[in-house]
Every structure is written in C-alpha cells, then in structure tokens.
Design a protein around this motif. Structure first.
Motif, short mmCIF file in Angstrom:
data_model
loop_
_atom_site.label_atom_id
_atom_site.label_comp_id
_atom_site.label_asym_id
_atom_site.label_seq_id
_atom_site.Cartn_x
_atom_site.Cartn_y
_atom_site.Cartn_z
N LEU A 175 -2.49 -3.78 5.34
CA LEU A 175 -3.18 -2.55 4.93
C LEU A 175 -3.64 -1.77 6.15
N ASP B 172 -2.12 -1.48 -5.61
CA ASP B 172 -2.70 -0.19 -5.31
C ASP B 172 -2.38 0.81 -6.43
N LYS C 132 3.00 -0.01 -8.76
CA LYS C 132 3.79 -1.22 -8.89
C LYS C 132 3.06 -2.42 -8.29
N GLY C 133 2.31 -2.21 -7.24
CA GLY C 133 1.60 -3.30 -6.60
C GLY C 133 0.14 -3.30 -7.05
N THR D 12 -8.49 -5.54 1.53
CA THR D 12 -7.89 -6.18 0.37
C THR D 12 -8.94 -6.86 -0.50
N ALA D 13 -8.75 -6.77 -1.80
CA ALA D 13 -9.52 -7.54 -2.78
C ALA D 13 -10.95 -7.07 -2.98
N LEU E 9 5.98 -0.80 0.14
CA LEU E 9 5.53 -1.91 -0.71
C LEU E 9 6.27 -3.15 -0.24
N ASN F 4 -4.86 -7.86 4.70
CA ASN F 4 -5.70 -6.93 5.45
C ASN F 4 -4.98 -6.38 6.69
N PRO G 208 -10.51 0.93 -0.28
CA PRO G 208 -9.16 0.42 -0.63
C PRO G 208 -8.35 -0.06 0.57
N GLN G 209 -8.87 0.12 1.78
CA GLN G 209 -8.18 -0.38 2.98
C GLN G 209 -8.50 -1.85 3.24
#
Lengths: 262, 262, 262
Positions: B35, C138, C135-136, C190-191, B17, B32, C187-188
C-alpha cells in the motif's frame, strides 16, 4: 546471583534458531521481538514439517492461542521430538481455561514435559485444574494468587513455571524468584506475553532453565521500562519496545534487574 | 540504463491489484509495504477461491513461509491459472531447503513457470538441489556464493532470479545486475524480504521483468537507507521504512539507485 | 444528539470481552486497536471452540477476509449462538463480491441476523446482489453510491448498516447519519477497516446499536485526524493512530465529532 546480564550475553552469543508454533496474532511481533533480542526465530507449525524441524532447532516454543486439530497434532509431534532429542521447549497456555478444547490441549502438552511454562496468573491456575477467573487472553487473577498453583505445577511437571504480571513469579518447585521489572503499558500491546515466550525459548538454549527464565523476564521488563520513557501511548510504546530489546546491553540488565529470591 | 525511477512511476500509475498467497508472519507488513508503495494488495489464499481470484488479478505472488496441504493446492492452482492467462507471478521460496515438505512444494511450483523468483542466497541454492547452509528464514550463505545457482536456475526455468542480501544479484540467465542499496537493519525486521516479493509483483505488471525487478530492489533498498537515517533500532526502522516507501519519488530512485550491470 | 462521547465512556466502563473471527492480516492491528480503545479482544475462530466461546463473550465480530471451509462453519456456529443468547454481533463482509466463495458465505451469514454490518461501499453494494466495482479489499464505489443499498440491506436484515469511506453513512433503514471524521491516510494502512469492526463490536455492548455505531465511527475517525497531525507517512500514522485511540477522551469526541443526521 546478581549477574543476570550474562544470560543475555550468552543468548546473543548463541543467536539460537528457535522454532515457534504460535498464534496468528503473535507471529509478527514475536518474530520481531526475537530478532531484536538477538535470536533467529522460525515460525514452523505445519503438521507435515513441524516434527522434522523440531529435530534440528535449538529450542521450541508452543503457544495455544489459536488452535486447530491439525496444529494440535503438529504441536504434540514437535514437543515429543524435542523431548526425545533433549531440546528445551516452552509452553504458553494462552487462555487455557476458556474452552474445553484448550483445557484438553494443555493437558496433552503437559505430558510432553515442557522445560518452561510461561503464562499469566489465570492461565497457570487453570493448568492445575482450579477455576480461574480469566476468560480471554487477559488475566483476571493476581500473580500472588497463582503462586501456589505455580509451585504445584512445577513439582508435578518438572518444568520451570513463570507467572507474568506486574511482578513476575518464577519457580522450579523449590526455589523461586520475583521480578519487578516491567511497565503498565505492556499488557496494552497485544501478544507481548506471547513474544516473551519466544525470548525465554532463546534464553534457555544451553543455559540453566530457572536462571535463564528469570534473566529473560528481567531483560524483557527492563525493555518495557526503557520504552515507556519515550512513549506517547501503546502504539509508540510497541515500537520503542522493539528498539529497547535491541539496545539493552548485559550491563544494562545487571544495573536494572529487579530480581529477588523468595 | 539509469532511469530506474520510471519503473516506480509506471507501477504507481498502474496501482495494480496483486494477489498474495503468503505466510502468516508477513501478511500485515507485506500489505502495508505494498500500500505504501502504491499497489493494491489482496491476501487471497483459500483453496476455494485462490484460482478464481488469480483469473483477474494483475499479478500473483506465492510465498511458502507457512505451508499446509490445502495451501499448496491453492498455490499450485493459482499459479497454473496465472500461467494460462499470462499473468506475471513471483515465487518466494522461504527456507526452501529446510524440510522435505518445502523442497517438494518448491519443486512443484517451479514447474508452474514463475516470472520472477526472489529469495536469499541459501534459498536460491536450495532450489537448484545443492546443499545450502540456512535452516530457517535467515540466509547462511553469501549472495556471491549463490550467483552461479541463480544463473542456472534462471536458465532452467526461464524466470528472472533475484538473490537478495547486502548486495543483491538479479539475472535472467544471460544478463545480470548487482544492486547495492539497502541497510543492515533490514534483516532485523521480520518479513521485509517477503514484503519485497509483493513489491516486485507490483512492479512487473506491464513491465519488463528483469528491469522491473532491478528497479524494485533499488527502490526498496533506498527506502531502507532513508529509514535508517532516523531509526533508533529495528522498531522505529520498521515504521520509518513504510514512511519511506510512501515518500520516495521516481527522482529519488534515479538519484539514489546503486545498480551496476555485471 | 451531540453527546457522542458518552458512548465511548460507556464502552470503556464495560471494557467488554469481544470475540473476533477475523482475517490473518488484521488480527494483530485489530487486537491492538481494541486494547487501545479500552476493550478486551479475543481472537477465537477454531471450529472446535468458536461457538462455545460465543456463549459467554459480550460481543462477536465476524470478518470474511481470509476464509476456509472450517472457518465458515465456525463463523456460522458462533453467529447462531450469538443470535440465540442475544449477544450483539457485527459482520464485516471483506471483498464480498470478489469470488463465489465470498458471495455464498456472506449470504449465509446474513441469515444469522447481524446486529451491525460494516463495510466499504463496494462490499455493501455486493451484499444486496448488485454489481460492485471493487475486486479486492479496497472500495471502487463511492459511499454515496452505496446509500440506497445500505438502506435496503438494513430493512431486509434488521441490522444497522455502516458504509465507511471519506464520509461514512450509517442507517437502520429509517434513520441515517453521516460522519465526516477521518483522514486520507487511513486506507493507506492495511486492516484499519477490519479493526474498526472490532471497535464497533465493543461499542454496541449494552448500547443502542445505531447510536453506538455512529459514535464508534466518529471516535475512530477522530483518532485518524489526531494521528495525521504528527505522521510522516503511513508507517508513523499507524503508530500514532493507536496512540490516539488510547488518548482520546469522551470530551474530545464531544468536541470533535462531525456527525449529521440526514
């Protein structure tokens, strides 16, 4: 005047540093479009440094897409510096008519004498104080319905006014051009209009504002036409559009520009 | 030391994290890239929560690309927490020499003892107080011109200093490495340097900072080489680069890293 | 109820103006996902105009991904206007449990009666005051572990609650559905969850919130399945996903939706 490609060549030779105070949605794609075109973008909007940066940038663009009071102060200060030192600057009045905050900010920025104003039809109409139909960032008026507003705005402000849409209209209040380049997928990708404002800012450095704006619009629309040839939808179009901005040569612009004087 | 791939394997095993206080232009592509590399990015910059988040994140990165006074307070508070609890943090001094606001903020953050400082040549030179040529986010000095500044900065701050460019230079003030991976299209895509800072942040979690930084740069540059093989321009390069960050294995890094100790 | 495609057709016929107060990471991809789906997104978050804009938008979405005190005031004011005039609004409680600032903001927004709440399992659990693992941004909890929290939250607030993950769970507190569409690459990027919130906002305009939310999730997951067929990694997946949102027809949704009532 058919040699629109020379304006692209001149812009690339300058590779100008362009300061952009733009909205959060547009920042990344605007920077990428400007880099792909051959300019050097800098996204500098903080009140604490925007005016200082404006004192040495080669062009400035201001986009009211996502406002806050601190940003409005930074925009005004940067535009005033640009005015004072004679640096060209471009106003992008995103959704100018939608809220009181936008109407007031637009009116204030107009007093700072932009070199070019680029917006969609609803935005340009809203700047003249007329009732426009668009409420968001998308136009609800046709370009032709905004031609008269564009001429009036150009005469009132001394700016070149560019109304972009399926066929763009550009005027300095006396002369006018229509540019038919472009593709229907362009408004399906967010912030391509905002990014165009940055490209116009790069083109006007050391060039005649009317001619440079027309050339920038033809070049940009031509990139849309190139991208559409290989696109499967708005996602692949957005990617191919950046590739096309990078690949298009001055000769391509000379051959592909669809510009007519009116 | 030729097994640079093991640092990638270790990073992916941690899937750390990483809190990023970064600029608006970079946020999306940085998340991105992280990730795709195998990390878990969190963009948390508000003054009201940045320090709290820094107390449990596994690494922190701070990028001064788009500043405001509230963000500077959040950056300082988060960096201080990271320092106190022993969490590694990476400083990215974007356009550090361009304005007084950036010079002051950079100087203040240096007192919070970053683990790694990653910038282009002009930015690293500016951090040592020397006159750099770059005004925007693009470097106007060569990496080799910044080697001495990098060594001095590393000795003064105790940080690993990474100067990125066509051939990267990384030093802790005594040891140094050059990394020749990368491709000319990388600076044509906005914020890939900023995104690299996030990847470096992920690599340094639980690893030696010098070695992890060198490995991160080799891996990242190798992804650029892979992406360039199928790119038609900066748009398709940006897309392929994310794919390559995801696809590259530790073995690929072992085979492709172009690292030399100096 | 197997005709989930009609909700997509209805949304496209409305082409609704949707105001989004969302985080900086998501703004661009959210706008592009909404445009590709057929909606008209407007990113309007400034305290000075958010409530005014909320008085005429057709839907509102609020995402707490990147907060500041001014934004929290804008969010609350806009949500209150939406409530008063009967405009549907969707809450996206990003990383709701991570910091005190997020917990307080989430609790305050829940009092403004969202029409739909969409989050991952950890976020939905956090909203009920239980200890979540993430926590983040994800999720660290499974969707099935959040089903009870979702039912309770729906009953407490009157909202439709959507927990998204490998198999989504949607409930209004009495009825519930599971949607198995989607792909592991989602989920790989972002957003994509944030962007989904915008699409849900567009779907609920003039439609039953439970049914419209289920249909939006099936459509969105189906786009992920289509994109995965041609993707080489998360970069090309993200591009193909936007293409797929644009290409998918109501008939495709009818044929491909994997929805079961529980």
């Amino acid at each position: 005047m058919t040699n629109w490609g020379k304006n692209l060549a001149t812009m690339r030779a300058h590779a100008p540093l362009v300061q952009n105070i733009t909205n959060y949605v547009a920042m990344n794609v605007m920077a990428n479009a400007m880099l792909a075109s051959g300019a050097s973008p800098a996204m500098v909007h903080a009140e604490e440094e925007a005016a200082e940066f404006a004192s040495f940038t080669q062009a400035l663009t201001i986009n009211i897409g996502t406002l806050s009071p601190a940003w409005v102060r930074a925009m005004t200060a940067a535009a005033q510096v640009a005015n004072t030192v004679g640096t060209p600057w471009v106003l992008d009045p995103v959704a100018a008519g939608a809220t009181a905050f936008r109407r007031e900010t637009s009116a204030q920025l107009l007093t700072c004498k932009p070199t070019v104003i680029r917006g969609n039809a609803s935005e340009i109409i809203a700047l003249t104080g007329e009732a426009a139909k668009g409420k968001g960032a998308d136009a609800a008026d046709t370009v032709s319905a905004a031609e008269n507003a564009a001429r009036i705005l150009a005469q009132q402000t001394g700016a070149v006014v560019a109304v972009t849409g399926p066929i763009d209209f550009v005027t300095n209040g006396t002369e006018a051009f229509r540019i038919a380049n472009g593709h229907a997928l362009m408004p399906q990708v967010t912030a391509l209009g905002c990014a165009l404002t940055g490209v116009v800012g790069a083109f006007v450095v050391g060039q005649d504002p009317l001619e440079a704006t027309v050339a920038a619009l033809a070049y940009y629309g031509l990139a849309g036409e190139h991208a559409a040839k290989v696109a499967q939808g708005p996602g692949s179009f957005a990617m191919g559009f950046i590739d096309a901005l990078h690949a298009i040569t001055p000769e391509d612009v000379n051959n592909g520009a669809k510009v007519v004087a009116t």
